[in-house]
Design a protein around this motif. Structure first.
Motif, PDB file in Angstrom:
ATOM      1  N   PRO A   1       6.224  -1.171  -0.544  1.00 35.70           N
ATOM      2  CA  PRO A   1       4.888  -1.590  -0.581  1.00 35.70           C
ATOM      3  C   PRO A   1       4.540  -2.363   0.615  1.00 35.70           C
ATOM      4  CG  PRO A   1       6.155  -3.059  -1.881  1.00 35.70           C
ATOM      5  CD  PRO A   1       7.042  -1.824  -1.737  1.00 35.70           C
ATOM      6  N   MET A   2       3.369  -2.227   1.154  1.00 31.08           N
ATOM      7  CA  MET A   2       3.170  -2.648   2.451  1.00 31.08           C
ATOM      8  C   MET A   2       3.222  -4.095   2.627  1.00 31.08           C
ATOM      9  SD  MET A   2       2.760  -0.211   4.223  1.00 31.08           S
ATOM     10  CE  MET A   2       2.508  -1.235   5.768  1.00 31.08           C
ATOM     11  N   GLU A   3       2.909  -4.955   1.387  1.00 25.46           N
ATOM     12  CA  GLU A   3       3.270  -6.513   1.323  1.00 25.46           C
ATOM     13  C   GLU A   3       4.588  -6.568   0.682  1.00 25.46           C
ATOM     14  OE1 GLU A   3       1.912 -10.804  -0.534  1.00 25.46           O
ATOM     15  OE2 GLU A   3       1.933  -8.841  -1.758  1.00 25.46           O
TER      16      GLU A   3
ATOM     17  N   ALA B   1     -11.942   3.374   0.637  1.00 20.90           N
ATOM     18  CA  ALA B   1     -10.769   3.445   1.659  1.00 20.90           C
ATOM     19  C   ALA B   1      -9.822   2.475   1.686  1.00 20.90           C
ATOM     20  CB  ALA B   1     -11.543   3.619   3.076  1.00 20.90           C
ATOM     21  N   LEU B   2      -9.824   1.682   0.599  1.00 20.22           N
ATOM     22  CA  LEU B   2      -8.811   0.660   0.501  1.00 20.22           C
ATOM     23  C   LEU B   2      -8.361   0.528  -0.993  1.00 20.22           C
ATOM     24  CD1 LEU B   2     -10.220  -3.075   0.604  1.00 20.22           C
ATOM     25  CD2 LEU B   2     -11.873  -0.844   0.719  1.00 20.22           C
ATOM     26  N   GLN B   3      -7.020   0.072  -1.417  1.00 23.66           N
ATOM     27  CA  GLN B   3      -6.898  -0.105  -2.608  1.00 23.66           C
ATOM     28  C   GLN B   3      -6.284  -1.525  -2.534  1.00 23.66           C
ATOM     29  OE1 GLN B   3      -4.502   3.125  -4.773  1.00 23.66           O
ATOM     30  NE2 GLN B   3      -5.866   4.575  -3.809  1.00 23.66           N
ATOM     31  N   CYS B   4      -4.745  -1.829  -2.385  1.00 26.94           N
ATOM     32  CA  CYS B   4      -4.626  -3.260  -2.377  1.00 26.94           C
ATOM     33  C   CYS B   4      -5.152  -4.082  -1.231  1.00 26.94           C
ATOM     34  CB  CYS B   4      -3.011  -3.285  -2.311  1.00 26.94           C
ATOM     35  SG  CYS B   4      -2.319  -2.903  -0.569  1.00 26.94           S
ATOM     36  N   GLY B   5      -5.543  -3.263   0.050  1.00 27.39           N
ATOM     37  CA  GLY B   5      -6.291  -3.952   0.839  1.00 27.39           C
ATOM     38  C   GLY B   5      -5.425  -4.666   2.019  1.00 27.39           C
ATOM     39  N   TYR B   6      -4.003  -4.762   1.869  1.00 31.58           N
ATOM     40  CA  TYR B   6      -3.021  -5.341   2.693  1.00 31.58           C
ATOM     41  C   TYR B   6      -3.094  -4.557   3.989  1.00 31.58           C
ATOM     42  CZ  TYR B   6       0.876  -7.937   3.816  1.00 31.58           C
ATOM     43  OH  TYR B   6       1.586  -9.048   4.340  1.00 31.58           O
ATOM     44  N   CYS B   7      -3.367  -3.317   4.195  1.00 29.62           N
ATOM     45  CA  CYS B   7      -3.299  -2.602   5.537  1.00 29.62           C
ATOM     46  C   CYS B   7      -4.534  -2.540   6.025  1.00 29.62           C
ATOM     47  CB  CYS B   7      -2.821  -1.104   5.478  1.00 29.62           C
ATOM     48  SG  CYS B   7      -4.159  -0.096   4.485  1.00 29.62           S
ATOM     49  N   THR B   8      -5.528  -2.852   5.243  1.00 28.05           N
ATOM     50  CA  THR B   8      -6.872  -2.655   5.769  1.00 28.05           C
ATOM     51  C   THR B   8      -7.333  -3.639   7.057  1.00 28.05           C
ATOM     52  OG1 THR B   8      -7.442  -2.443   3.558  1.00 28.05           O
ATOM     53  CG2 THR B   8      -9.288  -2.522   4.749  1.00 28.05           C
TER      54      THR B   8
ATOM     55  N   LEU C   1       0.150   2.303   8.895  1.00 26.27           N
ATOM     56  CA  LEU C   1       0.637   2.830   7.796  1.00 26.27           C
ATOM     57  C   LEU C   1      -0.205   2.311   6.453  1.00 26.27           C
ATOM     58  CD1 LEU C   1       4.400   2.509   8.180  1.00 26.27           C
ATOM     59  CD2 LEU C   1       3.129   4.606   7.906  1.00 26.27           C
ATOM     60  N   CYS C   2      -0.488   3.264   5.440  1.00 26.80           N
ATOM     61  CA  CYS C   2      -1.171   2.495   4.180  1.00 26.80           C
ATOM     62  C   CYS C   2      -0.319   3.248   3.170  1.00 26.80           C
ATOM     63  CB  CYS C   2      -2.571   3.167   4.265  1.00 26.80           C
ATOM     64  SG  CYS C   2      -3.172   2.634   2.540  1.00 26.80           S
ATOM     65  N   ARG C   3       0.229   2.432   2.167  1.00 21.97           N
ATOM     66  CA  ARG C   3       1.030   3.004   1.218  1.00 21.97           C
ATOM     67  C   ARG C   3       0.314   3.479   0.127  1.00 21.97           C
ATOM     68  NH1 ARG C   3       5.516   5.703   1.034  1.00 21.97           N
ATOM     69  NH2 ARG C   3       7.386   4.947  -0.129  1.00 21.97           N
ATOM     70  N   CYS C   4      -1.130   3.018   0.018  1.00 16.72           N
ATOM     71  CA  CYS C   4      -1.845   3.132  -1.160  1.00 16.72           C
ATOM     72  C   CYS C   4      -2.793   4.553  -1.391  1.00 16.72           C
ATOM     73  CB  CYS C   4      -2.738   1.876  -1.519  1.00 16.72           C
ATOM     74  SG  CYS C   4      -1.921   0.398  -1.848  1.00 16.72           S
ATOM     75  N   THR C   5      -3.381   4.562  -0.398  1.00 14.47           N
ATOM     76  CA  THR C   5      -4.628   5.553  -0.543  1.00 14.47           C
ATOM     77  C   THR C   5      -4.202   6.986  -0.052  1.00 14.47           C
ATOM     78  OG1 THR C   5      -5.185   5.077   2.006  1.00 14.47           O
ATOM     79  CG2 THR C   5      -6.111   3.421   0.339  1.00 14.47           C
ATOM     80  N   GLY C   6      -3.080   7.232   0.636  1.00 18.07           N
ATOM     81  CA  GLY C   6      -3.068   8.588   1.007  1.00 18.07           C
ATOM     82  C   GLY C   6      -3.746   8.827   2.304  1.00 18.07           C
TER      83      GLY C   6
HETATM   84  S1  FES Z   1      -4.501   0.006   0.603  1.00 16.63           S
HETATM   85 FE1  FES Z   1      -2.503  -0.918   0.166  1.00 16.63          FE
HETATM   86  S2  FES Z   1      -1.403  -0.439   1.819  1.00 16.63           S
HETATM   87 FE2  FES Z   1      -3.418   0.708   2.329  1.00 16.63          FE
END
Ligand code: FES
Ligand code: FES
Lengths: 798, 175
Positions: free
Chosen positions: A194-196, B112-119, B151-156
């Motif tokens: 996970p990114m975090e 364009a965001l899921q968890c928003g960590y990479c955003t 890198l984004c791990r959520c959205t593809g």
């Molecule tokens: S939205 Fe979760 S890592 Fe990009």
């Protein structure tokens, strides 16, 4: 109800704060005076600890405390076995901090707490641990051989669990078969990344005795229950909050990782907030991983391709410990027959201890491995019998009228028998055949060939048992002042858009705007019954719980509004935040209804005036609340699924290999999937797309690599290759919506869907593309350019 | 156990040095440890926690900020290297009234965001590209290249690509 929001592409409520950088992830919390933890971790895969010397480290600037197994009280123990099962004998779990032995590189040995992370890491470096390294074997096929070094002396052959499941009468089916296809497939170890990274912070208030823990977890209520029982404090004195969580994908569901106990311990002892923010290397060497399995699968068929029996034996790498029991292997073994009828199944697995990071579920949880095994075998069977790949599947799919389709004898990871509940498996296959344009493919393939490119068509079908029990709950309250609707549930989100989909469910029942429904999740202080986010279960289990709760609140609201407007209940309509008398312009706002249902003593505003016990509107012929009546518009209800509900889908791809660079390009990727009724198609597509990207990552790039000594040699983002946008293709998605009969909303889970069939699809495509190079089969992942190079060069040189 | 009475300032440990810089338009002067990463300085000294940290080795792009007009990774710089720079972080992107910047708007529109960590890292990278290029290549391939440092791990990524195109086209029309 004016417009129905269920099924529409409502934008997410949570976005603006995340887009502005105003999210609150754990390391963002402003905890005054917070101390930082850092760990001393084992550099050896298996070793005896001869001594631990912390004296010097303890004397260093800024160091507040150092914990070893000798000063952590009752935390000096083997951590709980979370999911017991009879097939594990004396299951091994990790100790909070290592005592005497270490079992993998990265295992926590000492925790240092200092005034900042820099000093904590400095001190951790100065802790002197004397190890006596032991022999190791990380290859699971060698680890089970008689002379292999043992991870745990208690477990000969390194076998952690051994389970056989049988459905139907496999022996006689095997005897009857006219054709047998046998293959071996291997799926590599990967990690959720996970990114975090994982993080935890804690604060203990000595005066009230309340422990607050912020944990980047998928399972806040599990963490709360676990902390309370391990520290032997009342559950109500422990509040666990999962604030914004930067992705989880399974890695953040297991509790406890050692830091989740030690940080609260330090906070209690030191009287100051303490936090631990894992770094990326630590995420690789100490946070749980998944995937490695080796399957030997055999399909027993008639000459025309009707598969009447399936035998599978597989090894499952469980790492150094098995805290999550056999969940992954069990999901794999019960998903092994995919979408096919195959009435006779014999499936056995052995879980193998290796001196490596512990294995617990990562998005997919055994399904990608099972899918890879059955789908590669189906392709092989098709080839051996000279039947087209689509056709062989058609001959074996469960047809619409055969649902519910039980696989008697197979017990799923929820402890319940497997029954595929509903679907349109043929329709999905027909649709993908059309969308990938099978008819024109041979022509494309030929054209590409003339330009030195090799095209292949890949295909794979998958099923996904989702929405597992035991239960979740929902609590809804209409706020008297604003009329806004507050919803609580116990599980937590990591980007899935729960706040929006749950709001949609509620908005429909109460006739309010989606933005006026405010979800609190992941905070045991707000709602404290429930389980966790895993196994694609949030929309199914919490979604239905919230739906049921909304129905109750709807009924209460209508009743109260009818009373206020002096009409019959069936004349009340809820829309636009008001209760209306049908076909009239008479209405009352939900805020007013909520206020009026709470008999007040004091009038703070106009609406409250109407609700005071002295106001003319209040009733004077008895107590303000009837016997058994509760104030306000509020309810709590639960949903407990009778069984898992099975989603499914089929992927197809056109891949292109460049003979010179051996690079694979995905020219086209299409998929059909069915997760029952979709609450929000945009969010569903986002989930599927993210899953596909992780699937492609596992198919072509990602592998946690161990050297012979058990070190991870690529524990960073440079060497462990996570795809960027340049590696992930466009994906065409087609939806079928077959409602499940198992729950009121007719929904199935979708969280893991995308990643299941991807590797099998790519492998199928590459096999098709490179047939003329000695008919390679691609039965292991990730499929790298060097593997392709080997195929191409060995075939042309031979 | 040590009793805490007077904690040393947690972040000015060891040798320190003075940095002065502009942060989102405001002048800032601080004494910082010479070891401190710029990302930690931004997050924990300035309290601008929208800049995230995903790897601390320059690969994921989560820590992207704009330094002197160019997108840069704050995890591979030391705070002391920031002396004299003009630094912009995600907190400066939205309009003063709190409404979203067109790229933020597009991320919201396109999911364009899921968890928003990479955003925030993506947004800072994209904003700097928008500001530094007269014309954005809005083909799929062009946009993939544009965001290939994050890198984004959520959205593809698919919806991020749509969002960039959407915003780029709107902004170019405006020009
Ligand atoms: S939205 Fe979760 S890592 Fe990009
Ligand atoms: S945190 Fe800076 S690039 Fe990953």
């Amino acid at each position: 109800m004016s417009t129905r929001s269920f099924g529409t592409r409502v934008k997410r409520n949570v976005d603006p704060k995340l887009l502005k950088g105003e999210g609150s992830f754990i390391d963002d919390l402003d905890l005054p005076g917070v101390l930082h933890a850092a760990f001393v971790r084992s550099p050896f895969a298996r070793a005896k600890i001869k001594s631990v010397d912390t004296d010097y480290a303890r004397s260093m600037d800024g160091v507040m405390a150092i914990y070893t197994c000798d000063n952590i009280g009752n935390l000096d123990m083997e951590l709980p076995l979370l999911i017991p099962h009879d097939c594990m004998n004396d299951a091994r779990t990790q100790r909070t901090l290592a005592r005497d032995d270490v079992y993998h590189v990265g295992q926590a040995v000492v925790m240092v707490v200092a005034i900042n992370r820099y000093l904590a890491e400095d001190a951790a470096l100065m802790v002197d641990v004397d190890y006596e390294p032991m022999d190791v074997e990380v290859d699971i096929e060698k680890a089970i051989l008689p002379d292999a070094p043992l991870v745990h002396p208690t477990h000969p052959g390194n076998i952690a669990a051994d389970l056989t499941q049988i459905s139907g009468d496999p022996e006689s089916a095997f005897a009857r078969a006219e054709h047998v296809t046998k293959i071996r497939v291997e799926v590599e170890r990967s990690t959720a990344a996970p990114m975090e990274t994982r993080s935890v912070a804690a604060y203990y208030d000595k005066i009230s005795g309340a422990l607050t823990v912020w944990d980047g977890t998928q399972a806040p209520l599990t963490v709360r229950g676990g902390l309370a029982s391990i520290f032997e404090i009342d559950e109500d004195k422990v509040r666990v909050i999962a604030p914004d969580v930067g992705g989880g994908f399974g890695q953040k569901v297991m509790f406890p990782h050692p830091d989740e106990l030690l940080v609260p311990l330090a906070a209690m002892e030191l009287g100051l907030p303490v936090k631990y923010i894992e770094d990326r290397r630590e995420n690789f060497i100490s946070s749980n991983q998944e995937r490695k399995q080796i399957h030997h699968i055999e399909l027993y068929a008639t000459k025309d391709g009707d598969v009447i029996g399936l035998k599978d034996f597989f090894l499952h790498d469980t790492g150094a410990f098995i805290p999550y029991g056999i969940a992954i292997a069990q999901v794999a073994s019960t998903s092994i027959a995919g979408p096919y009828r195959i009435p006779n199944i014999h499936v056995q697995f052995q879980a193998v201890y290796t001196p490596t990071v512990t294995i617990t579920p990562y998005r997919g949880c055994g399904r990608p491995q099972a899918c890879f095994a059955i789908e590669r075998a189906m392709d092989q069977l098709a080839e051996e019998l000279g039947i087209d790949r689509f056709e062989i599947r058609r001959r074996n799919l469960i047809s619409d009228d055969q649902f519910p389709y039980p696989r008697e004898g197979l017990i799923f990871a929820d402890g319940l028998p497997v029954t595929m509940d509903s679907g349109q498996y043929f329709k999905a296959l027909d649709l993908i055949e059309e969308k990938i344009d099978v008819r024109n493919f041979p022509k494309m393939q030929e054209e590409a060939r003339s330009q030195g490119k090799y095209l292949g068509l890949g295909l794979a079908y998958y099923v996904e048992g989702t929405g597992l029990g035991p239960y979740e709950g929902g609590h809804i309250k209409i706020h008297p002042i604003t009329g806004k609707v507050y919803v609580n549930t116990g599980l937590s989100g990591q980007g899935q858009g729960h706040d929006t989909v749950f709001a949609q469910i509620v908005a429909d029942q109460l006739g309010v705007n989606v933005e006026d429904v405010i979800l609190t999740e992941g905070d045991s202080g707000a709602y404290d019954w429930g389980v966790a986010t895993f196994a694609s279960r949030a929309a199914v289990v919490s979604g239905n719980a919230i739906h049921k709760t909304a129905l109750i609140v709807r009924k209460k609201t209508i009743k109260a509004a009818a009373n206020m407007l002096e009409v019959d209940e069936d004349q009340i309509e809820l829309r636009d935040g008001h209760a209306w008398v049908s076909n009239s312009n008479r209405s009352v706002s939900l805020a007013a209804v909520a206020t009026a249902t709470n008999p007040l003593r004091y009038a703070f505003n106009e609406a409250a005036k109407a609700a005071t016990q002295f106001a003319p509107a209040s009733r004077h012929d008895g107590p303000a609340l009837d016997e058994g009546q509760a104030p306000g518009l509020e309810a709590t209800d639960y949903y407990s699924p009778p069984a898992a509900t099975w989603a499914y889908g089929v992927h197809a791809a056109i891949v292109e290999v460049d003979e010179i660079t051996c690079e694979t390009k995905i020219k086209k990727y299409a998929l059909v999937h069915d997760c029952g009724n979709m609450i929000n198609p945009t969010i569903v597509e986002g989930q599927v797309m993210g899953g596909v990207a992780q699937g492609i990552a596992g198919a072509m790039y990602e592998k946690v690599e161990f050297d012979d000594d058990g070190n991870i040699s690529n524990a960073n983002f440079v060497d462990f290759v996570i795809p960027y946008a340049t590696e992930i293709p466009k994906v065409e998605m087609y939806h079928l919506e077959t409602p499940t009969p198992l729950n009121p909303l007719g929904v199935k889970g979708v969280g893991e869907a995308g990643c299941i069939a991807t590797a099998a699809t790519i492998a199928s495509g590459l096999t098709d593309a490179l047939r003329e190079f000695g008919n390679p089969k691609f039965r292991s992942t990730p499929i790298t350019p060097s593997m392709i190079h080997e195929v191409i060069s060995s075939s042309s040189s031979g | 156990m040590k009793m805490i009475r007077n904690l040393p300032s947690a972040n000015s440990f060891g040798q320190t040095s003075k940095v002065s810089l502009t942060v989102n338009g405001t002048n800032v002067e601080k004494e910082v440890s010479v070891r401190m990463l710029l990302s930690d300085f931004i997050r924990h000294e300035l309290g601008l926690t929208g800049t995230h940290v995903g790897c601390e080795h320059g690969i994921c792009g989560a820590c992207t900020v704009i330094i002197d007009g160019k997108s840069s990774r704050s995890c591979t710089l030391l705070a002391v290297q920031a002396d004299g720079i003009d630094l912009r972080t995600i907190e400066s992107v939205a309009n003063k009234d709190g409404s979203l910047h067109p790229i933020q708007e597009a991320f919201h529109e396109c999911h364009a965001l899921q968890c928003g960590y990479c955003t925030p890292g993506f947004i800072m990278n994209i904003v700097s590209e928008f500001e530094n290029n007269e014309k954005i290549d809005t083909t799929d391939e062009g946009i993939r290249e544009l965001i290939a440092g994050n890198l984004c791990r959520c959205t593809g990524y698919a919806n991020i690509i749509e969002a960039v195109r959407d915003a780029a086209e709107k902004l170019q029309k405006k020009r």
